[in-house]
Scaffold this motif. Structure first.
Motif, PDB file in Angstrom:
ATOM      1  N   UNK B  84      64.308  76.565  34.484  1.00  8.76           N
ATOM      2  CA  UNK B  84      64.966  77.525  35.330  1.00  8.76           C
ATOM      3  C   UNK B  84      65.312  76.825  36.633  1.00  8.76           C
ATOM      4  N   UNK B  86      66.443  76.468  40.524  1.00  4.78           N
ATOM      5  CA  UNK B  86      66.461  77.256  41.739  1.00  4.78           C
ATOM      6  C   UNK B  86      67.440  76.622  42.719  1.00  4.78           C
ATOM      7  N   UNK B  87      68.076  77.465  43.525  1.00  5.53           N
ATOM      8  CA  UNK B  87      69.050  76.960  44.484  1.00  5.53           C
ATOM      9  C   UNK B  87      68.419  76.716  45.848  1.00  5.53           C
ATOM     10  N   UNK B  88      67.108  76.887  45.934  1.00  8.04           N
ATOM     11  CA  UNK B  88      66.444  76.657  47.209  1.00  8.04           C
ATOM     12  C   UNK B  88      65.707  75.329  47.171  1.00  8.04           C
ATOM     13  N   UNK B  89      65.565  74.673  48.302  1.00  4.66           N
ATOM     14  CA  UNK B  89      64.882  73.381  48.318  1.00  4.66           C
ATOM     15  C   UNK B  89      63.366  73.507  48.183  1.00  4.66           C
ATOM     16  N   UNK B  90      62.888  73.634  46.956  1.00  4.28           N
ATOM     17  CA  UNK B  90      61.451  73.773  46.695  1.00  4.28           C
ATOM     18  C   UNK B  90      60.915  72.408  46.244  1.00  4.28           C
ATOM     19  N   UNK B  94      55.093  72.511  45.906  1.00  3.69           N
ATOM     20  CA  UNK B  94      55.228  73.948  46.175  1.00  3.69           C
ATOM     21  C   UNK B  94      55.424  74.717  44.878  1.00  3.69           C
ATOM     22  N   UNK B  95      56.211  74.125  43.987  1.00  2.00           N
ATOM     23  CA  UNK B  95      56.471  74.767  42.701  1.00  2.00           C
ATOM     24  C   UNK B  95      55.168  74.951  41.926  1.00  2.00           C
ATOM     25  N   UNK B  97      52.132  74.916  43.141  1.00  2.00           N
ATOM     26  CA  UNK B  97      51.242  75.837  43.868  1.00  2.00           C
ATOM     27  C   UNK B  97      51.635  77.299  43.647  1.00  2.00           C
ATOM     28  N   UNK B  98      52.906  77.552  43.363  1.00  2.00           N
ATOM     29  CA  UNK B  98      53.319  78.940  43.142  1.00  2.00           C
ATOM     30  C   UNK B  98      52.563  79.542  41.957  1.00  2.00           C
ATOM     31  N   UNK B  99      52.094  78.686  41.049  1.00  4.15           N
ATOM     32  CA  UNK B  99      51.313  79.169  39.916  1.00  4.15           C
ATOM     33  C   UNK B  99      49.937  79.682  40.316  1.00  4.15           C
ATOM     34  N   UNK B 100      49.499  79.349  41.539  1.00  2.00           N
ATOM     35  CA  UNK B 100      48.184  79.800  42.002  1.00  2.00           C
ATOM     36  C   UNK B 100      48.261  81.168  42.689  1.00  2.00           C
ATOM     37  N   UNK B 101      49.396  81.823  42.564  1.00  4.06           N
ATOM     38  CA  UNK B 101      49.622  83.107  43.237  1.00  4.06           C
ATOM     39  C   UNK B 101      48.480  84.094  43.049  1.00  4.06           C
ATOM     40  N   UNK B 110      47.306  78.642  50.564  1.00  2.00           N
ATOM     41  CA  UNK B 110      46.553  78.068  49.466  1.00  2.00           C
ATOM     42  C   UNK B 110      45.289  77.416  50.008  1.00  2.00           C
ATOM     43  N   UNK B 150      52.589  73.298  36.520  1.00  2.60           N
ATOM     44  CA  UNK B 150      52.274  74.590  37.131  1.00  2.60           C
ATOM     45  C   UNK B 150      51.376  75.427  36.212  1.00  2.60           C
TER      46      UNK B 150
END
Lengths: 313, 255
Positions: B84, B86-90, B94-95, B97-101, B110, B150
Motif C-alpha cells: 500500500x 502512502x503519499x506522505x513522507x513516512x 515510523x511505519x 512503529x505504527x504497528x505498535x498502536x 512509543x 511491522x
C-alpha cells in the motif's frame, strides 16, 4: 523538534508584535497615548488574536483531514467544508439576524454536512483516489457557492458589499466574543485531533492498515470530522472563508518535522496562527488605507503550491 | 488458537466463501493455495474481522471474533497485506512503529520497548540500515519487507500474510518464509497466501486448497499436493517428484 518548536514560538511572538505595531496608524511598542491605546486594544488586538485563532483552526483541520483522507491536497476550503460553514453562517444571518450565537452553530452544522457529503461522493468501491476527492470538493464548493449567491439576493446593497468581502476571508469584523469562541474552538479541536494522532498515523498509511492494527476506524473518522467541522465552523463564522491555510501550513510543517501527526497537528496550530497573522498584516498594510481580503493573500501563495503538490508524485 | 468454523462470506450477493472450516494450531504454518478469486484473501480478511461472516463463527483464543474489539484482535493477530503506497513522507521506522498502536493510549509516545521491538524486526528483515529511509523511496521488495517487519514488531501470536512474497527476489522469498517459520517454531502461528507451490510444500505444516470459495483439501503437503488436486484447483497438469535435497514434494508445471 525542540528547535523547531522554539523557533515557531519566537516567530509567533515576533509576528504578533509586528502586527500590533503595523497598520494604517503606526504604533510604538511602548508609551502609547490614549488614542493609540484605544486603537491597539479595541481594534487591532482583537483582530490579531482572531487571525491567530483562525489560522490555527484552518491549519489543524487541514492536517487532520489530510491524514484521515490520505491526501496531502485535502483542505477545508478546497473540500467545500469552508463553504458549508459559510452557507450556515449566511442562513443564520438571514433567519436569526440579531442572534450572534446562531452563526457559529449553523456554521458548524454546515461544515459537518459538507464534510460528510464530500466524503461520500469521493468514496467508491475501489477506495478513494486523490483526484476523485479533489473533484468532489470542487462540486460541493461550486454547488454551495451558487446557493450562497442566491441567498445574497435577499440582502440589501450595503450588506451585500460587506458580505462579498467576508466570503473571501475578512478579519476586520473581529469582536471580543468572536475571539473567545474561536480560541475555545481551536484549543478543543487541536486537543481532539492530537489525541487521535497515533491513529491518524496509521490512517495516513491506509484505512485497511489502520483497521488491521487495532484502530476503530469509524470512531476516529467521526472524531476527526467533528473536530475539523468545529474549528472550521468557528473560524468561518468569525472571518469568512480564508483559503489554502490548511494546505500550506501542514505541508511546511511536514517538511520540517516529518509526518508524525503527534508533531504535525500541534505545530500546525502554531504555524497556522503565524501564517494568518502575517497574511492579515500584509492584507491591511499593502495598499493602506484600503484593505485586501486576507483570503486573497493566502490564495496567492496557496494556489501555486497546490499545483506543485498535484504535479509532484 | 484460531478456529474457522464452517463460515460463509457473501460479497455482492454471491458467496465468496461457503462452508469453510479450518483450525490454526499453535506453532503451525498454514499455507492457502488456490487460483485467483478462489477466496484466499477473503478468508484472511474474515480471520481478523475485516469482512463479516454471513454464517459460521471464527474463534480466537476461545472467544468469538464478533465480541472482540479491534484492539483485542490486533493484539493477537497481525496482518501483512498486499502493499500500500502512502503519499506522505513516512520513514521505515515510523511505519514499523505504527504497528505498535495497540500498546499505547491517546497522546502517547512509543516506549523504549516499542522502539526495540521495531528495530529488532527491521533487523530480522535485513533492513537495519533502512530505519530513517522514506517508504516512498524504497523499492517494492524493500517496502514489502518493511510491511513484514511491522507485523513482526507487534509480537502478535498469529500472523496473516497475503502474498508476502509477491514483490520479493528469490533470496528474500526464502528469507520471508524462514522468518515466518522461525516465529512458528517459537510458538506463534501463521496463515500464508502464496502462489508458489514449492515454497508451500517446503514450509507449510498444513496446506489448504481453495476453489470457488470452497475448501477442496487440507492437510500435510505430501497428502494435499497431488496431481489430481492441483489439476482440479488450477487446471494445469503437473509432474510431482521428490526435492533432491529436502525430500519434500516438488511440483513442476507441464506446459
Amino acid at each position: 523538534m525542540y528547535l523547531f518548536g522554539g523557533t515557531l514560538l519566537v516567530l509567533l511572538l515576533v509576528v504578533l508584535a509586528g502586527a500590533a505595531m503595523l497598520g494604517a496608524e503606526r504604533l510604538p511598542l511602548f508609551d502609547l497615548n490614549e488614542q493609540q491605546r484605544s486603537i491597539l486594544f479595541d481594534i487591532r488586538l482583537p483582530r490579531i488574536f482572531l487571525a491567530a485563532c483562525v489560522g490555527g483552526s484552518l491549519a489543524v483541520a487541514g492536517a487532520g483531514l489530510q491524514s484521515l483522507l490520505r491526501n496531502p491536497l485535502a483542505e477545508p476550503y478546497l473540500l467545500g467544508v469552508s463553504n458549508g460553514a459559510a452557507l450556515g453562517t449566511m442562513l443564520a444571518f438571514v433567519l436569526f439576524d440579531q442572534l450572534e450565537i446562531a452563526r457559529p452553530i449553523l456554521a458548524f452544522a454546515g461544515a459537518a454536512l459538507a464534510t460528510v457529503a464530500v466524503y461520500r461522493m469521493a468514496k467508491s468501491r475501489a477506495g478513494m483516489n486523490v483526484e476523485r476527492l479533489v473533484l468532489s470538493g470542487v462540486i460541493v464548493t461550486t454547488f454551495l457557492s451558487s446557493v450562497i449567491v442566491m441567498l445574497t439576493t435577499l440582502l440589501d446593497a450595503a450588506k451585500l458589499r460587506s458580505f462579498t468581502f467576508w466570503l473571501l476571508g475578512d478579519l476586520s469584523q473581529a469582536t471580543r466574543n468572536g475571539v473567545y469562541l474561536s480560541f475555545a474552538a481551536v484549543i478543543v479541536g487541536t486537543i481532539i485531533l492530537t489525541s487521535q494522532a497515533r491513529a491518524l498515523n496509521l490512517m495516513m498509511i491506509g484505512e485497511r492498515d489502520a483497521f488491521d492494527f487495532g484502530v476503530e476506524v469509524g470512531r476516529v473518522r467521526l472524531l476527526v470530522f467533528g473536530a475539523a467541522s468545529l474549528v472550521v465552523g468557528a473560524a468561518v463564522a468569525a472571518s469568512g472563508s480564508v483559503g489554502y491555510v490548511g494546505l500550506i501550513v501542514p505541508h511546511l510543517v511536514r517538511l520540517s518535522v516529518g509526518s508524525d501527526n503527534r508533531l504535525v497537528v500541534p505545530f500546525s496550530a502554531v504555524a497556522g496562527a503565524i501564517f494568518v497573522v502575517f497574511a492579515d498584516t500584509v492584507a491591511r498594510t499593502a495598499i493602506a488605507p484600503r484593505e485586501l481580503p486576507v483570503g486573497a493573500v493566502t490564495a496567492l501563495v496557496g494556489a501555486p503550491l497546490f499545483i506543485y503538490l498535484l504535479r509532484k508524485r | 488458537m484460531l478456529e474457522v468454523n464452517d463460515i460463509s462470506v457473501r460479497y455482492d450477493g454471491r458467496d465468496a466463501l461457503s462452508g469453510v472450516g479450518l483450525a490454526v494450531r499453535e506453532g503451525e504454518t498454514v499455507v492457502l493455495l488456490g487460483a485467483n478469486g478462489a477466496g484466499k484473501t477473503t478468508l484472511i480478511k474474515a480471520m481478523n474481522g475485516t469482512v463479516p461472516v454471513a454464517s459460521g463463527e471464527i474463534v480466537l483464543n476461545g472467544r468469538s471474533l464478533g465480541v472482540l474489539s479491534r484492539r483485542e484482535i490486533a493484539r493477537s493477530v497481525a496482518v501483512v497485506a498486499q502493499e500500500n503506497e502512502t503519499r506522505f513522507p513516512v520513514t521505515a521506522l515510523e511505519f514499523v512503529l505504527s504497528g505498535r498502536f495497540v500498546y499505547g493510549g491517546p497522546f502517547g509516545w512509543e516506549t523504549d520497548e516499542d522502539v526495540s521491538f521495531a528495530s529488532q524486526a527491521l533487523q530480522e528483515c535485513d533492513l537495519a540500515e533502512f530505519e530513517t529511509r522514506l517508504m516512498n523511496e524504497l523499492s517494492g521488495g524493500e517496502r514489502q519487507r518493511v510491511v513484514l517487519a511491522r507485523a513482526l514488531a507487534t509480537n502478535a501470536r498469529i500472523l496473516l500474510l497475503d502474498e508476502p512474497t509477491a514483490n520479493l527476489d528469490l533470496a528474500h522469498q526464502a528469507m520471508m518464509f524462514r522468518l515466518v517459520r522461525k516465529r512458528c517454531d517459537e510458538g506463534s502461528s501463521a496463515v500464508v497466501i502464496t502462489h508458489d507451490l514449492n515454497l508451500a510444500a517446503e514450509f507449510a505444516d498444513t496446506v489448504v486448497l481453495l476453489k470457488g470459495g470452497r475448501l477442496i483439501a487440507s492437510g500435510a503437503a505430501s497428502d494435499v499436493l497431488t496431481a489430481e488436486n492441483i489439476k482440479e484447483v488450477f487446471g494445469v497438469d503437473v509432474l510431482l517428484d521428490a526435492h533432491p535435497v529436502t525430500g519434500g514434494v516438488r511440483v513442476t508445471s507441464v506446459f
